[in-house]
Design a protein around this motif. Structure first.
Motif, short mmCIF file in Angstrom:
data_model
loop_
_atom_site.label_atom_id
_atom_site.label_comp_id
_atom_site.label_asym_id
_atom_site.label_seq_id
_atom_site.Cartn_x
_atom_site.Cartn_y
_atom_site.Cartn_z
N GLN A 329 -72.83 58.26 -1.94
CA GLN A 329 -74.07 57.95 -1.17
C GLN A 329 -74.13 57.81 0.40
OE1 GLN A 329 -75.12 54.20 -3.07
NE2 GLN A 329 -75.53 55.28 -4.95
N ARG A 330 -72.74 57.31 0.77
CA ARG A 330 -72.86 57.25 2.26
C ARG A 330 -72.33 58.49 2.88
NH1 ARG A 330 -69.61 51.50 3.13
NH2 ARG A 330 -71.27 50.02 2.31
N LEU A 331 -71.32 59.37 2.23
CA LEU A 331 -70.77 60.60 2.93
C LEU A 331 -71.75 61.71 2.83
CD1 LEU A 331 -67.05 60.03 2.16
CD2 LEU A 331 -68.28 59.42 4.41
N ALA A 332 -72.26 61.94 1.60
CA ALA A 332 -73.00 63.17 1.22
C ALA A 332 -74.03 63.40 2.35
CB ALA A 332 -73.73 63.14 -0.01
N PRO A 333 -75.11 62.41 3.04
CA PRO A 333 -75.88 62.71 3.91
C PRO A 333 -75.16 63.20 5.22
CG PRO A 333 -76.64 60.71 2.76
CD PRO A 333 -75.34 61.02 2.25
N MET A 334 -74.37 62.50 5.51
CA MET A 334 -73.44 62.81 6.65
C MET A 334 -72.86 64.23 6.77
SD MET A 334 -71.46 59.19 7.28
CE MET A 334 -70.85 59.66 8.72
N PHE A 335 -72.37 64.65 5.41
CA PHE A 335 -71.83 65.96 5.35
C PHE A 335 -73.05 66.94 5.50
CE2 PHE A 335 -68.03 64.11 2.82
CZ PHE A 335 -67.24 64.58 3.91
N SER A 336 -74.19 66.97 4.89
CA SER A 336 -75.11 67.57 4.95
C SER A 336 -75.82 67.76 6.43
CB SER A 336 -76.33 67.14 3.82
OG SER A 336 -77.42 68.07 4.16
N ASP A 337 -75.80 66.88 6.98
CA ASP A 337 -76.16 66.93 8.38
C ASP A 337 -75.26 67.77 9.23
OD1 ASP A 337 -78.52 65.39 8.12
OD2 ASP A 337 -77.52 63.47 8.88
N ALA A 338 -73.94 67.85 8.69
CA ALA A 338 -72.84 68.78 9.40
C ALA A 338 -72.85 70.22 8.85
CB ALA A 338 -71.68 68.13 9.39
N GLY A 339 -73.97 70.48 7.82
CA GLY A 339 -73.68 71.58 7.14
C GLY A 339 -72.89 71.82 6.12
N VAL A 340 -72.35 70.74 5.49
CA VAL A 340 -71.56 70.90 4.27
C VAL A 340 -72.12 70.25 3.13
CG1 VAL A 340 -69.20 69.91 3.62
CG2 VAL A 340 -69.53 70.53 6.07
N THR A 341 -71.79 70.95 1.98
CA THR A 341 -72.15 70.18 0.75
C THR A 341 -71.25 69.39 -0.06
OG1 THR A 341 -73.69 72.33 0.44
CG2 THR A 341 -73.35 70.98 -1.58
N ALA A 342 -71.68 68.39 -0.26
CA ALA A 342 -70.72 67.49 -1.26
C ALA A 342 -71.23 67.26 -2.55
CB ALA A 342 -70.38 66.33 -0.37
#
Length: 695
Positions: A329-342
């Motif tokens: 929940q915490r990291l997926a949005p941050m990864f997404s903003d950086a162009g990374v899919t989790a």
């Protein structure tokens, strides 16, 4: 291959005279299956005998008397003892046997003839008495030793029998070439290995049993040195494995820029150390150790972003579903903003979700997998796995970690490993458990972390605490209430979680959750999820919430019978609060109804009250616990030493680690004269096959 000179020590104990099929399992239970194991069974005590007379006999001590038997008292009823009255020039000494044979005693102590008797002095009805004494004729008085070591025994195997077997084992012990540095030995006035072994098994008093006795120190250092050599060898072996070269890229730069805080100095240092390892082309093996709230997850997330930037995949494995979901929940949005899919993988995904996520990982569309044990199941396929991050690594076994790393493609190289631990431990134990890993320490907390006010109160004030808790809950606060037991017991007056939950429901008039280790995992995690989502204002629990629970709104922690918990454990529990913006508090309730508190317990709780530094607290806990089983070593995967004491021998452990690295740097194949002797030492302790906590 084991050198022939050690063959006698690695023989089965049945090779010793007197160890047959009946005794062998008993010896194995007490010491182990090999002759070497008997040699490494250090005495637990020593019986010191001194000459006495009937007049100056001291109760509780072991005496040696020269006496003459003058009367035999045969038992007047079944089960009564057999007694012989003996005397010297100063009075009477009564010798007692329970179940003894009159004929046998008559032969031992013929009336009118002097004998040497020895044993522990007791007084019964004012008389000097020795139960089951040793007896010898005057010409064999030397057969009763002035000092005699005692060993652990078991049903059917006495300490004296163990001592006899150790004597037989010692007779097989060879003289071995010296493997320690001669200058180091001389500076400490340590004996050689064979002399030290003899001395350990022939103590003349309590001082010889001390961990600081020269012979014991010598053998402890041998053991520590052999262990550190094994760890250093594993470290070197890892470094020869080629691994994917990972470099920082756009994804990690975007992710770092998007963090809601600036990295602390310790976080920045850890990120730099991890990046150095990942870019080396050699397999990384690093422990990221940090206190609760020190920002380990952010450091790991940046490493995962680096992996994605370099065209590879990473996995973050957590021990519980609730923690894995919180990470996602915490990291997926941050990864997404950086162009990374989790993607998230747990044991409760629907069939459709699971198929979709597995396909994304197998194709490389998803660069990061976050999950539980589900990550290393056979159905999970990665396209280019390069980094495995293990959160709360002590919750996973050796095989589980290896199964995740085995998901990598050998053609790409070995999978890098980053393990994380939220339990600060002293440097000495860190070296013992994680000696084959490089270590990064996070010693600062990110700005904005709410301090926790800690109060230490007697249990008699529990009613007052409940009232204050009621007022806080009515204003929207959430709280933990920790109990040491699940259910009430007649054998103890410690708090029980089930009964306490019922009490608090009645007093607070609110819904109270209950979580403990005996509940089914699904049910327990559902309760904890309700608490995390704010549906429960109060969670009564045992120590199952010690790690892996993140509820920012929870601001109160009450711990009953806090004096019964370890200091490090109390610190971990306190770390469940202070994670949000609210002022937080931790109330430590101690003692019984009389409020009594021992000095050590008082010192522990005072340490917790004044400090929030987990590393300082861990060092203090280590100091206060002393020997025995510091920090629950036996439960934590730490090695079981025979001679070494991690507390008393901490300086020796540091020296052993330094020497091991130096030896392998100078003579990696151990072909020098000292190197060949060291190979014998390695075989003697056989740490190469031992599993440490970092395995």
């Amino acid at each position: 291959m084991r050198p022939p000179i050690l063959f006698p020590l690695f023989a089965e104990v049945t090779s010793l005279k007197g160890v047959g099929p009946r005794m062998a399992p008993l010896v194995q239970k007490v010491a182990g299956p090999l002759v070497r194991d008997l040699l490494f069974l250090a005495p637990t005590g020593v019986v010191v005998r001194r000459p006495m007379t009937a007049a100056d006999a001291v109760e509780g001590e072991y005496g040696i008397f020269e006496v003459t038997a003058d009367r035999l008292f045969t038992p007047g009823r079944p089960g009564a003892p057999l007694k012989v009255r003996t005397s010297d020039a100063t009075g009477f000494v009564h010798l007692v046997w329970f179940g003894g044979s009159p004929q046998h005693v008559d032969r031992l102590l013929p009336r009118g003839e002097p004998r040497i008797v020895s044993g522990k002095v007791e007084r019964f009805n004012g008389e000097v008495q020795i139960p089951h004494p040793d007896v010898a004729t005057l010409d064999k008085a030397g057969e009763i030793p002035a000092a005699e070591p005692t060993y652990p025994g078991t049903q059917g195997l006495t300490s004296r029998q163990v001592r006899r077997l150790i004597g037989a084992a010692l007779s097989t012990a060879p003289d071995l070439s010296e493997w320690q540095d001669s200058a180091w030995m001389q500076a400490r006035r340590w004996p050689g290995w064979r002399t030290a072994l003899d001395a350990v098994h022939a103590p003349t008093g309590e001082a010889d049993l001390s961990p600081d006795a020269p012979a014991r120190q010598r053998l402890a250092f041998d053991e520590l040195f052999a262990h550190q050599l094994a760890l250093a060898r594993r470290r070197r072996a890892r470094l020869i494995h080629p691994a994917p070269v990972i470099a920082p890229g756009g994804a990690s730069r975007r992710m770092e820029a998007g963090l809601p805080f600036t990295l602390t100095g310790a976080q920045a240092q850890a990120v730099a150390e991890i990046r150095r390892d990942l870019s080396s082309g050699q397999q990384m093996g690093r422990l990221l150790q940090g206190d609760v709230g020190s920002g380990k997850t952010a450091v790991a997330a940046l490493a995962l972003a680096d992996v994605a930037s370099s065209g590879f995949q990473g996995a973050l494995m957590a021990p519980t579903e609730i923690l894995a979901r919180q990470h996602h929940q915490r990291l997926a949005p941050m990864f997404s903003d950086a162009g990374v899919t989790a993607v998230l993988l747990t044991g409760r995904d629907t069939a459709g979700e699971r198929r979709e996520r597995l396909a994304a990982l197998a194709s490389g569309e998803a660069q990061i997998a976050i999950g539980t044990h589900a990550l290393f199941q056979d159905a999970v396929r990665f396209d280019r796995l390069a980094l495995a991050v293990i959160d709360e690594q002590h919750r996973f076994g050796v095989n589980e970690r290896q199964r995740l790393q085995a998901k990598g493609d050998p053609r790409l190289g070995a999978v890098h490993l980053l393990t994380m631990s939220a339990t600060p431990i002293p440097r000495t134990l860190e070296l013992t458990q994680y000696g084959e890993l490089e270590v990064s320490r996070l010693t600062e907390k990110p700005p904005g972390r709410t301090p926790v006010t800690t109060a230490v109160l007697p249990l008699a004030r529990i009613g007052e605490v409940a009232k204050r808790l009621k007022a806080a809950v009515e204003t929207g606060a959430q709280a933990y209430w920790i109990c040491p037991l699940v259910a009430e017991s007649e054998a103890t007056d410690l708090a029980a979680a089930e009964a306490r939950a019922a009490d608090l429901r009645r007093i607070l008039k609110v819904e109270v959750g209950l979580a403990h280790g005996q509940m089914p995992g699904v049910q327990r995690e559902a309760v904890m999820a309700d608490f995390a989502d704010g549906r429960l204002p109060l969670l009564v629990a045992t120590t199952v919430v010690e790690v892996g629970v993140d509820v920012p709104n929870a601001s109160i922690m009450v711990i009953e019978h806090a004096d019964r918990f370890g200091l490090a454990q109390l610190h971990q529990l306190r770390g469940r609060v202070g994670r949000g913006v609210k002022a937080s508090s931790c109330i430590l309730l101690y003692g019984g109804h009389d409020g009594a508190l021992g000095e050590t317990a008082k010192e522990r709780l005072e340490t917790l009250r004044r400090s929030e530094d987990g590393f300082e607290i861990a060092e203090e806990d280590f100091r206060l616990r002393g020997g025995g089983d510091p920090l629950g070593l036996r439960q934590s995967g730490f090695p079981a030493y025979r001679f070494a004491d991690p507390v008393r021998h901490r300086s020796l452990m540091m020296a052993a680690a330094d020497d091991a690295r130096l030896v392998l740097a100078r003579d990696p194949d151990l072909t020098s004269e000292r190197g060949r002797a060291i190979q014998v030492l390695e075989e003697l302790f056989d740490w190469k096959g031992h599993k440490t906590g970092s395995d």
